[in-house]
Design a protein around this motif. Structure first.
Motif, mmCIF file in Angstrom:
data_model
loop_
_atom_site.group_PDB
_atom_site.id
_atom_site.type_symbol
_atom_site.label_atom_id
_atom_site.label_comp_id
_atom_site.label_asym_id
_atom_site.label_seq_id
_atom_site.Cartn_x
_atom_site.Cartn_y
_atom_site.Cartn_z
ATOM 1 N N PRO A 103 -0.750 -32.453 2.711
ATOM 2 C CA PRO A 103 0.293 -31.699 3.683
ATOM 3 C C PRO A 103 1.185 -31.393 3.452
ATOM 4 C CG PRO A 103 -0.080 -34.678 4.048
ATOM 5 C CD PRO A 103 -0.999 -33.880 2.684
ATOM 6 N N VAL A 104 1.917 -32.159 2.412
ATOM 7 C CA VAL A 104 3.322 -31.868 1.323
ATOM 8 C C VAL A 104 3.286 -30.603 1.127
ATOM 9 C CG1 VAL A 104 5.094 -32.443 -0.747
ATOM 10 C CG2 VAL A 104 3.586 -33.953 0.648
ATOM 11 N N ILE A 105 2.589 -30.157 0.630
ATOM 12 C CA ILE A 105 2.544 -28.342 0.544
ATOM 13 C C ILE A 105 1.509 -27.377 1.171
ATOM 14 C CG2 ILE A 105 0.069 -27.096 -1.170
ATOM 15 C CD1 ILE A 105 -0.023 -29.106 -2.751
ATOM 16 N N MET A 106 1.187 -28.184 1.997
ATOM 17 C CA MET A 106 1.069 -27.419 3.120
ATOM 18 C C MET A 106 2.718 -27.263 3.719
ATOM 19 S SD MET A 106 -2.463 -28.518 5.063
ATOM 20 C CE MET A 106 -1.811 -27.507 6.749
ATOM 21 N N MET A 107 3.290 -27.790 4.290
ATOM 22 C CA MET A 107 4.784 -28.155 4.557
ATOM 23 C C MET A 107 5.307 -27.086 4.161
ATOM 24 S SD MET A 107 6.129 -31.612 5.760
ATOM 25 C CE MET A 107 5.742 -32.614 4.135
ATOM 26 N N SER A 108 5.443 -26.280 2.871
ATOM 27 C CA SER A 108 5.822 -26.163 1.220
ATOM 28 C C SER A 108 5.621 -24.479 2.151
ATOM 29 C CB SER A 108 5.259 -26.005 0.456
ATOM 30 O OG SER A 108 6.254 -25.065 -0.999
ATOM 31 N N GLN A 109 4.055 -24.314 2.193
ATOM 32 C CA GLN A 109 3.245 -22.874 2.444
ATOM 33 C C GLN A 109 3.791 -22.973 3.676
ATOM 34 O OE1 GLN A 109 -0.886 -24.296 1.654
ATOM 35 N NE2 GLN A 109 -0.731 -23.015 -0.049
ATOM 36 N N ASN A 110 3.948 -23.663 4.839
ATOM 37 C CA ASN A 110 4.478 -23.115 6.584
ATOM 38 C C ASN A 110 5.761 -22.558 6.402
ATOM 39 O OD1 ASN A 110 1.690 -24.191 7.548
ATOM 40 N ND2 ASN A 110 2.667 -25.679 7.882
ATOM 41 N N ALA A 142 5.790 -26.848 -5.957
ATOM 42 C CA ALA A 142 5.668 -26.141 -7.041
ATOM 43 C C ALA A 142 4.961 -26.238 -7.936
ATOM 44 C CB ALA A 142 6.787 -25.959 -7.500
ATOM 45 N N VAL A 143 5.364 -27.551 -8.795
ATOM 46 C CA VAL A 143 4.722 -28.997 -9.594
ATOM 47 C C VAL A 143 3.042 -28.628 -9.326
ATOM 48 C CG1 VAL A 143 4.681 -31.198 -10.274
ATOM 49 C CG2 VAL A 143 6.732 -29.918 -9.842
ATOM 50 N N GLY A 144 2.485 -29.633 -8.423
ATOM 51 C CA GLY A 144 1.518 -29.494 -7.821
ATOM 52 C C GLY A 144 0.989 -28.226 -8.162
ATOM 53 N N GLY A 145 1.366 -26.643 -7.326
ATOM 54 C CA GLY A 145 0.374 -25.745 -8.225
ATOM 55 C C GLY A 145 0.057 -24.845 -9.115
ATOM 56 N N SER A 146 1.023 -25.846 -10.023
ATOM 57 C CA SER A 146 0.843 -25.638 -11.973
ATOM 58 C C SER A 146 0.153 -25.702 -12.453
ATOM 59 C CB SER A 146 2.308 -25.480 -12.080
ATOM 60 O OG SER A 146 2.290 -27.173 -12.506
ATOM 61 N N TRP A 147 -0.755 -24.661 -13.370
ATOM 62 C CA TRP A 147 -1.231 -25.601 -14.778
ATOM 63 C C TRP A 147 -0.895 -26.164 -15.415
ATOM 64 C CZ3 TRP A 147 -6.470 -24.037 -14.624
ATOM 65 C CH2 TRP A 147 -6.595 -23.167 -14.240
ATOM 66 N N THR A 148 0.724 -26.938 -15.478
ATOM 67 C CA THR A 148 1.020 -27.242 -16.148
ATOM 68 C C THR A 148 0.731 -29.031 -15.507
ATOM 69 O OG1 THR A 148 3.087 -26.307 -16.974
ATOM 70 C CG2 THR A 148 3.304 -28.908 -17.545
ATOM 71 N N PHE A 149 0.919 -29.006 -14.235
ATOM 72 C CA PHE A 149 0.482 -30.733 -13.678
ATOM 73 C C PHE A 149 -1.169 -30.356 -13.686
ATOM 74 C CE2 PHE A 149 -2.138 -31.970 -9.503
ATOM 75 C CZ PHE A 149 -1.704 -33.292 -9.161
ATOM 76 N N ARG A 153 17.728 -25.563 3.784
ATOM 77 C CA ARG A 153 16.423 -26.655 3.693
ATOM 78 C C ARG A 153 16.843 -27.963 3.291
ATOM 79 N NH1 ARG A 153 13.338 -25.337 -1.603
ATOM 80 N NH2 ARG A 153 15.236 -24.905 -2.056
ATOM 81 N N THR A 154 16.690 -29.076 3.967
ATOM 82 C CA THR A 154 17.227 -30.359 4.075
ATOM 83 C C THR A 154 16.332 -31.064 3.198
ATOM 84 O OG1 THR A 154 14.724 -31.289 4.745
ATOM 85 C CG2 THR A 154 16.454 -30.679 6.434
ATOM 86 N N TYR A 155 16.390 -32.596 2.136
ATOM 87 C CA TYR A 155 16.341 -32.454 1.317
ATOM 88 C C TYR A 155 14.891 -32.902 0.820
ATOM 89 C CZ TYR A 155 15.387 -36.570 -1.978
ATOM 90 O OH TYR A 155 14.469 -37.303 -2.516
ATOM 91 N N TRP A 156 14.258 -33.006 2.655
ATOM 92 C CA TRP A 156 12.570 -33.523 2.691
ATOM 93 C C TRP A 156 11.975 -32.319 2.624
ATOM 94 C CZ3 TRP A 156 11.374 -37.640 1.213
ATOM 95 C CH2 TRP A 156 12.454 -39.313 1.899
ATOM 96 N N ASP A 157 12.726 -30.978 2.964
ATOM 97 C CA ASP A 157 12.231 -29.797 2.689
ATOM 98 C C ASP A 157 12.548 -29.346 1.186
ATOM 99 O OD1 ASP A 157 11.563 -29.287 5.276
ATOM 100 O OD2 ASP A 157 13.658 -28.088 5.950
ATOM 101 N N ARG A 158 13.451 -29.462 0.615
ATOM 102 C CA ARG A 158 13.550 -29.227 -0.914
ATOM 103 C C ARG A 158 12.551 -30.207 -2.105
ATOM 104 N NH1 ARG A 158 18.690 -29.127 0.388
ATOM 105 N NH2 ARG A 158 19.003 -31.207 -0.393
ATOM 106 N N LEU A 159 12.152 -31.086 -1.253
ATOM 107 C CA LEU A 159 11.258 -32.352 -2.371
ATOM 108 C C LEU A 159 10.268 -31.496 -2.030
ATOM 109 C CD1 LEU A 159 10.454 -34.688 -3.945
ATOM 110 C CD2 LEU A 159 10.562 -35.795 -1.833
ATOM 111 N N ALA A 160 9.527 -31.473 -1.171
ATOM 112 C CA ALA A 160 7.658 -30.311 -0.071
ATOM 113 C C ALA A 160 8.240 -29.584 -1.770
ATOM 114 C CB ALA A 160 7.727 -30.291 0.701
ATOM 115 N N ASP A 161 8.757 -28.600 -1.570
ATOM 116 C CA ASP A 161 9.239 -27.390 -2.524
ATOM 117 C C ASP A 161 8.793 -27.728 -4.048
ATOM 118 O OD1 ASP A 161 8.810 -25.736 -0.126
ATOM 119 O OD2 ASP A 161 10.804 -25.099 -0.507
ATOM 120 N N SER A 162 9.427 -28.305 -3.781
ATOM 121 C CA SER A 162 9.361 -29.205 -5.659
ATOM 122 C C SER A 162 7.732 -29.544 -6.430
ATOM 123 C CB SER A 162 10.201 -30.202 -5.902
ATOM 124 O OG SER A 162 11.693 -29.464 -5.727
ATOM 125 N N VAL A 163 7.243 -30.367 -5.237
ATOM 126 C CA VAL A 163 6.252 -30.513 -4.952
ATOM 127 C C VAL A 163 4.960 -29.536 -5.216
ATOM 128 C CG1 VAL A 163 4.128 -32.171 -4.017
ATOM 129 C CG2 VAL A 163 6.652 -33.442 -4.076
#
Length: 187
Positions: free
Chosen positions: A115-122, A62-69, A50-60
């Motif tokens: 879109p960031v979450i969709m990139m991670s899901q793809n 992970a955070v955006g899809g949590s109860w903590t968020f 994964r590139t930096y942007w891919d890892r960032l999308a995965d982090s977003v």
């Protein structure tokens, strides 16, 4: 027997199809069985390319899809609205009712986050497809190996039955000879 003939024979025995007519996955399984090599993990599943942007999308994602968020975001909304309502009597609220600036921020967050979450899901869906293909390959190989073991066990059982039959035939011949000898002795 040449290696090509062995592969073709294995394909015909296990899949009832000539080797050249097999799919790529089926060929790889027949190749692994012929080589008697273990099925390794798909390199694409192990490597983190994964590139930096891919890892960032995965982090977003992970955070955006949590109860903590959800909890933190809800708390932020309540504080924003509460602060603006509390400061309204002194005309110090920075985003008075109907909270237009808050709506702008929420729309911007949604427009960027989706879109960031969709990139991670793809990317995860691609990994899931590779995982499923690997699982299929392992399961197909296991099934074919089990079929080979059944064939070997059947051959051993048949060989054992032939040996038992031979021993019984010899014992029967010995008994016949003894019966014939006893019959001569009596009379």
């Amino acid at each position: 027997m040449t290696p090509e003939q062995r592969l073709d024979q294995l394909a015909r025995d296990l899949l009832a199809t000539p080797y050249p007519e097999l799919t790529d996955v089926q060929r790889s399984v027949i190749d692994l069985i012929a080589a008697e090599a273990p099925t390794g993990l798909n390199k694409a599943l192990v490597a983190d390319d994964r590139t930096y942007w891919d890892r960032l999308a995965d982090s977003v994602a992970a955070v955006g899809g949590s109860w903590t968020f959800i909890g933190g975001f809800s708390l932020g909304l309540v504080l924003w609205i509460g602060l603006n309502v509390a400061l309204r009597p002194w005309r110090l609220s920075f985003d008075p009712y109907p909270f237009i600036f808050l709506n702008l921020i929420l729309s911007t967050v949604a427009a960027i986050q989706a879109p960031v979450i969709m990139m991670s899901q793809n990317r995860q869906a691609m990994k899931d497809r590779l995982n499923a293909e690997h699982d299929y390959l392992v399961n197909l190989r296991a099934e074919l190996e089990i079929m080979r073991l059944h064939t070997k066990l059947d051959a051993l059982r048949e060989q054992e039955m032939v040996e038992i039959l031979r021993c019984n035939t010899e014992a029967l011949e010995i008994l016949k000879a003894q019966v014939a000898r006893m019959a001569e002795e009596r009379g």
